[in-house]
Structures are given as structure tokens and as C-alpha cells.
Design a protein around this motif. Structure first.
Motif, PDB file in Angstrom:
ATOM      1  N   LYS A   1      70.056  90.767  55.185  1.00  0.00           N
ATOM      2  CA  LYS A   1      69.285  89.918  56.362  1.00  0.00           C
ATOM      3  C   LYS A   1      69.291  88.617  55.995  1.00  0.00           C
ATOM      4  O   LYS A   1      69.080  87.671  57.130  1.00  0.00           O
ATOM      5  CB  LYS A   1      68.090  90.781  56.585  1.00  0.00           C
ATOM      6  N   VAL A   2      69.029  88.030  55.032  1.00  0.00           N
ATOM      7  CA  VAL A   2      68.677  86.564  54.645  1.00  0.00           C
ATOM      8  C   VAL A   2      69.551  86.090  53.776  1.00  0.00           C
ATOM      9  O   VAL A   2      70.013  86.627  52.765  1.00  0.00           O
ATOM     10  CB  VAL A   2      67.155  86.771  54.101  1.00  0.00           C
ATOM     11  N   PHE A   3      69.888  84.742  54.160  1.00  0.00           N
ATOM     12  CA  PHE A   3      70.775  84.046  53.132  1.00  0.00           C
ATOM     13  C   PHE A   3      70.026  83.362  52.151  1.00  0.00           C
ATOM     14  O   PHE A   3      69.066  82.536  52.411  1.00  0.00           O
ATOM     15  CB  PHE A   3      71.529  83.090  54.107  1.00  0.00           C
TER      16      PHE A   3
ATOM     17  N   LEU B   1      69.521  91.216  50.877  1.00  0.00           N
ATOM     18  CA  LEU B   1      70.516  90.680  50.833  1.00  0.00           C
ATOM     19  C   LEU B   1      71.532  90.749  52.365  1.00  0.00           C
ATOM     20  O   LEU B   1      72.008  89.785  52.645  1.00  0.00           O
ATOM     21  CB  LEU B   1      71.314  91.178  49.695  1.00  0.00           C
TER      22      LEU B   1
END
Lengths: 242, 268
Positions: free
Chosen positions: B105-107, B103
């Protein structure tokens, strides 16, 4: 392609963090003391399509926060961020990996996490394995691979995404020299493809080699931006003067 | 415009339409990881409710004797459905915590985590229902056309459980206590719902309190559809109420969750 207008990001630094209900109830009567920490202050930035933008600055100057805002992982406290196009984040490679699954399963998991469809991943599968040089380890559990191999795998999957915007945050330091060269080589390819890249790095050589334009951040504010040589020189001076 | 439609439109505008695949992969991964490194593997998802069923059946059918026809099936179906509800609501919070690194680091839309976790439970429910129907086929009762209504009952249960899971997960990153609190409530709910005891042993004046709980209504309706002769909970008004509550909770939960999830990367 990417536009930031008056973007502020404030983190509240509590001097007494209340994580549980009890703590909250106990301290209801007392006033919460927060210190406002401006990770980014009034940042205006425009990145055009096909541009290779470098972001430099000291630790804690807001570089990673800026990338996270563009990646939509964080919400700005105020201001507007417009991003047109799919973003491939290299914020941390292999962050969604599951050690208990095989390399193959992880490719599909990580690919999906980065927004690829099953078909796209299947098409790129051989290329990814080849680029990461992991042919022999396809059915091995990921946790049994060395950390360098894991980073290679993460990078290969991310590179395989055909997204128009790439966000790269100091991730290449982990691989061996061979692999670093390969990564930098693929950067040249991205540039040719006309992809937009935002590159955060402390490796000023790499910045000078690739970036069209550089932004220097200091304490959450843009101190200067412009041509690569000029801004990097200024950064050197500011380091020496302190 | 409610915020869930807005975020969905934004997501699609971003050109990422593969959320369905991501949800699926996440659910399968979750299922695989859960039973990895265990000798019996997936069998555990069957053994757990069966062992629970065995224990309760021993106590309440041999030691304490309810006077009830087909008590075995009544109990088993109750346990399976309740377990599904408790698993969806509790596991979603566990999975949310487990995914905190991603959560940050990546959307991707945060609702995928809750839906993926619920799909894992749906797989378990499916396996459990297969076992239930094996027991059922030995009981000598035959299926009617009305048994198809079971699907509607299960859908109501699904939306209710996921809606509630959204509400819990929305608060979870800020108040971790909610996991412990909800664990206690699941235990309480297990005994406050007619799962192991027939509703007839409860004094009639308490019925209306028991059936304030929509889960109790769903479980009773499912039993009537498959096993029982009664049709108290098959009436239309009951299902209008249930559909209204479960779908309503689902969308309220989703929009609440979407609003709260904006700061998940900082809170988790």
C-alpha cells in the motif's frame, strides 16, 4: 505533475502456482502455463498541478492498479511514469498501524511511514488528535479502538501531510456521516491549496461535486476522459446498456 | 551505475528525506512489539542468551571439561556474536513477511525493512554486550588498548550479517522455503563454528575449512582482542579479507535486494 506514457501492467495468472522450491523442481519439466492479464493497457494520462482528477469504472477495471503505479508500490510492466512531488497515498488508511502500540506511538509510526520527519509529526500532533476526535484515547492501545476510530486516525494523519499529490482510493465509506462531511470539507481545502488529487470512487455524487476532470476506465483501458458531467453520463449509459 | 545509488537518488528527488527517522521508528516499534504483553519484557532479550549460555556452560564446563582458560567468557562471547548473526538473518525475513500489508500500500524504499530489523538486533546485541562486560569485570582480566579493535570486529559482523540478510530477503518472497533452509544452516553453522569448543580440539588440517567461514574468523578475532593472548586473527591480512568480504557482501546484497524488491508487492 503526473505523466503516464504507454503504461502497461500485466499480471501473470498462473494456472498452477508454484510457491515452494519443491513444487518448482517437480514441475520443472512441465511448461508453466500463464495467462496474461492486462490490468492496464496502453494508458496515457497527464495530471496537471492543482488538478482534481476523478477515476471511475467498474470493479476490476484497473483503478486501484493505476493508483498503486502512481504511488510506486507497483512497477509498470512497460511504459513510463513520471511523478514530480511527494505522494501521500490514501490507498488504505491505517495499514501500518500496530494494534499493540498506543495511539500516540501509532501517529509517529504512521507519519514516518508516510514520509514525515519527527519534527513535522510533533508539530501536527495536536491537530491530528483533534481532527480525529480522539483526545480521550491518546494512551489507549490502538487495538481497543473501534474500526471507525482507527480509520479516522488514519485519515487525520494522512491529511496532515503537506505533500503536493494525494491519491485517494475509496476510503471514506467507513467513517460516520459526520466524519465523511469533515473529510469532504478538507478536500475543498486541498483544492484551494493547489494540491493535485487523484480520486478513485464509486460515489458518483462526490465525483461530480469535486472533480475537474474524470477518467473512465474499462478493462484496463481509458474509455473516455474529459469534463466531469460528460464522462459520468457516459458511465451511467454504459451501466444501463449492459 | 549500480542500482542502489540510482534508487537512492530517485528517492531523494522525490523529496522524501526522512528515511532515517522511518528506519529508527520501525526498529523501535519492532523492539516494543516483540516484548509487549510479556511480564519480563526487555529482560527476555538478555535472558535468552544467558539461559543458553548457562546450559552449554553446565554441559561443557562441568560434565565435559575443556582445558581452557577463561572458558566462560570465551563461550559467552561466542554465543552472543553468533546469536546476533542468526537473529539478523532470520528476523529480517520474519519482519518482511509481517510488513507485507504495508508493502502493498505504501511506497518507501524496501531496504528500510532489513535495516530496521537489523537495528533491533543491534539493540539486543548492545544489551548482551553489557552483560558480557559485567561477567568480564569479575574475571580479573583487564582491558587493553587493543580491546578497541572489538568495535571493528563488530562492524565487520554487522555488515556481513546485513549483507547476507539482504540476499536471503531478496529471494524470500518468491521462495518461502529459504527461511526453513536457512534455519537449518544456522544450526549447522553453530556447530561448525568454534563457539562452544576451543579451536585446539579440532585437528589442524580442518582449520582452513573452519576459517573459510568469515563468522568464525570474526568470533576468534573478537575473543583474542578481549580475552585471549593469541593474535592469530588480529593480523592485518585477516581483517583486509574480512572487511572486503563483509562490505562486498553488503553492497552486492543491497543491489540484489533492490532489484528483486520491485516485485515484492506482487509476490508477498
Amino acid at each position: 505533475m503526473i505523466t503516464l506514457e504507454n503504461v502497461n501492467k500485466v499480471f501473470l495468472l498462473p494456472h498452477e502456482r508454484k510457491a515452494t522450491l519443491r513444487q518448482r523442481f517437480v514441475s520443472l519439466s512441465r511448461k508453466n502455463i500463464y495467462e496474461k492479464l492486462y490490468a492496464l493497457r496502453e494508458v496515457n494520462l497527464k495530471v496537471d498541478k492543482g488538478e482534481f482528477l476523478g477515476i471511475i469504472g467498474k470493479n476490476g477495471s484497473g483503478k486501484s492498479t493505476l493508483l498503486k503505479l502512481i504511488a510506486k508500490v507497483l512497477e509498470p510492466t512497460s511504459g513510463k511514469i513520471i511523478v514530480r512531488g511527494n505522494v501521500a497515498p490514501f490507498l488504505e488508511l491505517g495499514v501500518g498501524f500496530q494494534g499493540d502500540l498506543t495511539v500516540k506511538d501509532n501517529i509517529f509510526l504512521y507519519g514516518a511511514l508516510l514520509g514525515m520527519s519527527r519534527r513535522e509529526i510533533a508539530d501536527k500532533y495536536d491537530w491530528i488528535i483533534d481532527f480525529a476526535r480522539l483526545e480521550r484515547f491518546v494512551d489507549a492501545k490502538l487495538k481497543n479502538l473501534s474500526s471507525g476510530m482507527q480509520v479516522r486516525l488514519g485519515f487525520s494523519i494522512t491529511v496532515a501531510i503537506e505533500s503536493p499529490i494525494l491519491l485517494v482510493d475509496e476510503v471514506l465509506a467507513v467513517g460516520d456521516i459526520d466524519f465523511q462531511q469533515k473529510c469532504y470539507g478538507s478536500f475543498g481545502g486541498f483544492k484551494k491549496d493547489g494540491r493535485t488529487i487523484v480520486f478513485v470512487s464509486h460515489d458518483l455524487n462526490a465525483v461530480e461535486q469535486f472533480c475537474d476532470r474524470v477518467v473512465l476506465l474499462e478493462n484496463g483501458e481509458i474509455k473516455s476522459q474529459g469534463g466531469t458531467g460528460k464522462v459520468v453520463d457516459e458511465y451511467w449509459k454504459s451501466i444501463k446498456s449492459t | 551505475m549500480p542500482s542502489y545509488t540510482k534508487t537512492l537518488k530517485q528517492d531523494i528527488a522525490l523529496g522524501r528525506k526522512n528515511y532515517f527517522y522511518l528506519t529508527l521508528v520501525m526498529a523501535i516499534t519492532d523492539f516494543k512489539v516483540k516484548y509487549d504483553n510479556s511480564v519480563l519484557g526487555y529482560l527476555w532479550s538478555l535472558l535468552k542468551p544467558l539461559l543458553m549460555f548457562g546450559t552449554l556452560y553446565l554441559v561443557f564446563s562441568v560434565f565435559v571439561r575443556w582445558e581452557m582458560e577463561n572458558y566462560k567468557l570465551y563461550l559467552l562471547l561466542g554465543i552472543i556474536l553468533w546469536n546476533f548473526f542468526s537473529e539478523v538473518t532470520l528476523n529480517s525475513m520474519v519482519l518482511l513477511e509481517g510488513k507485507s500489508m504495508i508493502l502493498k500500500k505504501v511506497f518507501f524504499p524496501r531496504w528500510i525493512i532489513v535495516i530496521a530489523s537489523s537495528l533491533t538486533s543491534v539493540m539486543t546485541l548492545f544489551l548482551n554486550m553489557c552483560v558480557f562486560f559485567i561477567f568480564f569485570s569479575f574475571s580479573g582480566i583487564s582491558l587493553h588498548v587493543k580491546s578497541l579493535f572489538l568495535i571493528i570486529c563488530l562492524m565487520e559482523l554487522y555488515f556481513l550479517a546485513v549483507g547476507w540478510a539482504f540476499c536471503l530477503c531478496a529471494l524470500f518472497p518468491k521462495f518461502r522455503d529459504i527461511h526453513h533452509i536457512w534455519e537449518v544452516f544456522v544450526q549447522l553453522g553453530f556447530w561448525a563454528t568454534p563457539i562452544i569448543y576451543p579451536i585446539s580440539i579440532v585437528h589442524a588440517k580442518y582449520h582452513k575449512f573452519i576459517f573459510l567461514n568469515p563468522i568464525a574468523r570474526i568470533i576468534q578475532a573478537s575473543r583474542e582482542v578481549i580475552i585471549g593472548a593469541d593474535t592469530n586473527f588480529l593480523v592485518l591480512s585477516n581483517h583486509i579479507y574480512l572487511v572486503f568480504v563483509s562490505v562486498g557482501l553488503f553492497f552486492v546484497g543491497l543491489s540484489f535486494y533492490n532489484r528483486m524488491s520491485k516485485s515484492f508487492a506482487e509476490d508477498l
